[in-house]
Scaffold this motif. Sequence first.
Motif, PDB file in Angstrom:
ATOM      1  N   SER A  10       0.861  -1.636  -0.131  1.00 37.84           N
ATOM      2  CA  SER A  10       0.202   0.324   0.247  1.00 37.84           C
ATOM      3  C   SER A  10       0.347   1.209  -0.266  1.00 37.84           C
ATOM      4  CB  SER A  10      -0.812  -0.085   0.912  1.00 37.84           C
ATOM      5  OG  SER A  10      -0.204  -0.648   2.121  1.00 37.84           O
ATOM      6  N   ASP A  11       2.326   1.370   0.459  1.00 38.82           N
ATOM      7  CA  ASP A  11       2.737   2.764   0.393  1.00 38.82           C
ATOM      8  C   ASP A  11       3.544   3.036  -1.353  1.00 38.82           C
ATOM      9  OD1 ASP A  11       3.359   2.188   2.725  1.00 38.82           O
ATOM     10  OD2 ASP A  11       5.212   1.259   2.921  1.00 38.82           O
ATOM     11  N   ILE A  12       3.240   1.629  -2.152  1.00 40.47           N
ATOM     12  CA  ILE A  12       3.625   1.687  -4.097  1.00 40.47           C
ATOM     13  C   ILE A  12       2.460   2.124  -4.415  1.00 40.47           C
ATOM     14  CG2 ILE A  12       4.040   0.465  -5.701  1.00 40.47           C
ATOM     15  CD1 ILE A  12       6.020  -0.153  -3.464  1.00 40.47           C
ATOM     16  N   ASP A  13       2.646   3.332  -5.439  1.00 37.22           N
ATOM     17  CA  ASP A  13       1.775   4.402  -5.772  1.00 37.22           C
ATOM     18  C   ASP A  13       1.331   3.145  -6.923  1.00 37.22           C
ATOM     19  OD1 ASP A  13       3.722   5.187  -7.626  1.00 37.22           O
ATOM     20  OD2 ASP A  13       3.991   6.860  -7.039  1.00 37.22           O
ATOM     21  N   PHE A  14       0.863   4.159  -8.609  1.00 31.37           N
ATOM     22  CA  PHE A  14       0.306   3.545  -9.576  1.00 31.37           C
ATOM     23  C   PHE A  14       1.484   2.476 -10.841  1.00 31.37           C
ATOM     24  CE2 PHE A  14      -0.908   7.987  -9.881  1.00 31.37           C
ATOM     25  CZ  PHE A  14      -0.178   8.243 -11.455  1.00 31.37           C
ATOM     26  N   ASN A  15       2.780   3.827 -10.451  1.00 28.09           N
ATOM     27  CA  ASN A  15       3.578   4.141 -11.098  1.00 28.09           C
ATOM     28  C   ASN A  15       5.354   2.719 -10.549  1.00 28.09           C
ATOM     29  OD1 ASN A  15       3.963   5.350 -12.896  1.00 28.09           O
ATOM     30  ND2 ASN A  15       3.544   7.376 -11.704  1.00 28.09           N
ATOM     31  N   GLY A  16       4.536   2.169  -9.205  1.00 23.40           N
ATOM     32  CA  GLY A  16       5.340   1.147  -8.919  1.00 23.40           C
ATOM     33  C   GLY A  16       6.645   1.983  -8.213  1.00 23.40           C
ATOM     34  N   HIS A  17       6.281   3.618  -7.510  1.00 29.77           N
ATOM     35  CA  HIS A  17       7.165   4.080  -6.669  1.00 29.77           C
ATOM     36  C   HIS A  17       6.615   4.332  -5.183  1.00 29.77           C
ATOM     37  CE1 HIS A  17       8.276   6.665 -10.545  1.00 29.77           C
ATOM     38  NE2 HIS A  17       9.028   5.247 -10.236  1.00 29.77           N
ATOM     39  N   VAL A  18       7.390   4.383  -4.164  1.00 31.11           N
ATOM     40  CA  VAL A  18       6.975   4.188  -2.944  1.00 31.11           C
ATOM     41  C   VAL A  18       6.478   5.993  -3.005  1.00 31.11           C
ATOM     42  CG1 VAL A  18       7.625   5.678   0.231  1.00 31.11           C
ATOM     43  CG2 VAL A  18       8.439   2.741  -1.465  1.00 31.11           C
ATOM     44  N   ASN A  19       5.337   6.238  -1.935  1.00 28.46           N
ATOM     45  CA  ASN A  19       5.009   8.232  -2.370  1.00 28.46           C
ATOM     46  C   ASN A  19       5.703   8.434  -1.458  1.00 28.46           C
ATOM     47  OD1 ASN A  19       2.634  10.210  -1.307  1.00 28.46           O
ATOM     48  ND2 ASN A  19       0.558   9.041  -1.185  1.00 28.46           N
ATOM     49  N   ASN A  20       5.870   9.691  -1.610  1.00 27.18           N
ATOM     50  CA  ASN A  20       6.343  10.576  -1.255  1.00 27.18           C
ATOM     51  C   ASN A  20       5.734  10.804   0.561  1.00 27.18           C
ATOM     52  OD1 ASN A  20       8.522  10.980  -2.686  1.00 27.18           O
ATOM     53  ND2 ASN A  20       7.848  13.098  -2.974  1.00 27.18           N
ATOM     54  N   ALA A  21       4.965  10.406   0.727  1.00 28.74           N
ATOM     55  CA  ALA A  21       3.814  10.973   1.890  1.00 28.74           C
ATOM     56  C   ALA A  21       4.504  10.104   2.936  1.00 28.74           C
ATOM     57  CB  ALA A  21       2.383  11.169   2.126  1.00 28.74           C
ATOM     58  N   HIS A  22       4.557   8.658   2.266  1.00 27.75           N
ATOM     59  CA  HIS A  22       5.016   7.613   3.150  1.00 27.75           C
ATOM     60  C   HIS A  22       6.030   7.846   3.980  1.00 27.75           C
ATOM     61  CE1 HIS A  22       1.604   5.116   2.484  1.00 27.75           C
ATOM     62  NE2 HIS A  22       1.497   4.951   1.228  1.00 27.75           N
TER      63      HIS A  22
END
Lengths: 258, 258
Positions: free
Chosen positions: A166-178
Amino acid sequence: MPADQYSENHTIPFFEGDVTYRMTMPMLINILMLCSDHQNAKLGVAQQTLIDRYGVGWVVTQYSIKIKQLPRVDETVKITTRGTSYNRFFAYREFWIHDEQGNELVKVDSIWVLMDEKARKITEIPQDIIRPYRSEQVRRVPRLPRPKRIDDASQTTTKKYQVRASDIDFNGHVNNAHYLEWMTDVLPLNFLVAHTPRQIDIRFENEVKYGNWVTSTVLVESQDHDEVKTVHEIMSNDVLSSSATFLWQKNDVEGNFR
Amino acid sequence: MPADQYSENHTIPFFEGDVTYRMTMPMLINILMLCSDHQNAKLGVAQQTLIDRYGVGWVVTQYSIKIKQLPRVDETVKITTRGTSYNRFFAYREFWIHDEQGNELVKVDSIWVLMDEKARKITEIPQDIIRPYRSEQVRRVPRLPRPKRIDDASQTTTKKYQVRASDIDFNGHVNNAHYLEWMTDVLPLNFLVAHTPRQIDIRFENEVKYGNWVTSTVLVESQDHDEVKTVHEIMSNDVLSSSATFLWQKNDVEGNFR
């Protein structure tokens, strides 16, 4: 013509708040990103369009966050953003959060780069992508305060986190908010209840990937005049992933938390 | 008069979606809880009012979730709820999520109890609290499917999670949505991308507290006809905190995730 400015309202649901009914830092970042996404889409340069047409995506390298007052659960706030200026490689974007009476609650300065999605390298900003923002072309974008590094490892506190699905966004990156969640969670709950961040300077250095473990380290550096400074580092495989400096102010405890 | 029914719209921002642009299960639960909170407030029996006046709060003991289609990022859905029936100790609440064309996407049945906040014990439901919902008084509320327990520990996968400051709600409890995060995150990301939950039956048994470690265990029980059944347990200090059964359907991979 001045830079295109975009605003939208947001009402904070309970699940964007913490034990003191204040908006969490990760959720504050999320609603700013949502606002800039909506401006991108309005201007015809949505993230998905950039990926499909140019194979590039915007990435934040630095935030400088000034908080007069954190938005509260059930409050409706107005978020405003504009792409203020840019040069060959960097874009400077500003955000504001206002309450319903028009008082400024939060001001955020941010620096962005365009990342080639395949090569994972910074690329020059093409005119086609930046033009719609009517940003001012400048020699130098503003330099945001650089977070301190931890110099005394003997006084630090550490927690380890594994990057979740759930930390991964639709591009496969960790969303900075985490990163902000890992940085705040390493502090004890009673500290978080008794303090409010007033200023956060955060830099993102290297990506972490799904399944990796990160180490969140904090040094509580000074406690003067009801103000506390904390210095944060997120490391993954001995590589610095993000660093930040927080200034906190003591506050009256609110909410039902015991 | 039939039970009071309450509806509201919700547009799904990117941070409520997963790598396939579908709403995450924790966020789906959150928006249902938000809808019931708003109905409570409209009827003059907000959670805060119950705590202040009666020293009690509603707690979910069980959900049965049927998913035809998960809401997608940027989609606007309509959430509807009503407190359908109750007896001395239990209340039965229904939820529906519809798309903009009026198609039912999700149906959720839930069982609630009133918890004395000091004694942490279930209390009888007072007439003053239940009356505004115009729920039907019944001898027995519907019995929701009981999740299976894991019977073969040799085939399980396990991950450990420490309860974070951000997992705690304003009452100092772990928000139920986080159990669903621990239950889904224990499955590999490529499984989560390739499957969609069709039915989830989940029971909450014992609270976990801030700082505690929980163990999330999953058994992949059957894989027939493109359908997979997983059985889940969340344990804390060797006590069962929550159990669930998920039915998953294979789907085409969407989104940019590689």
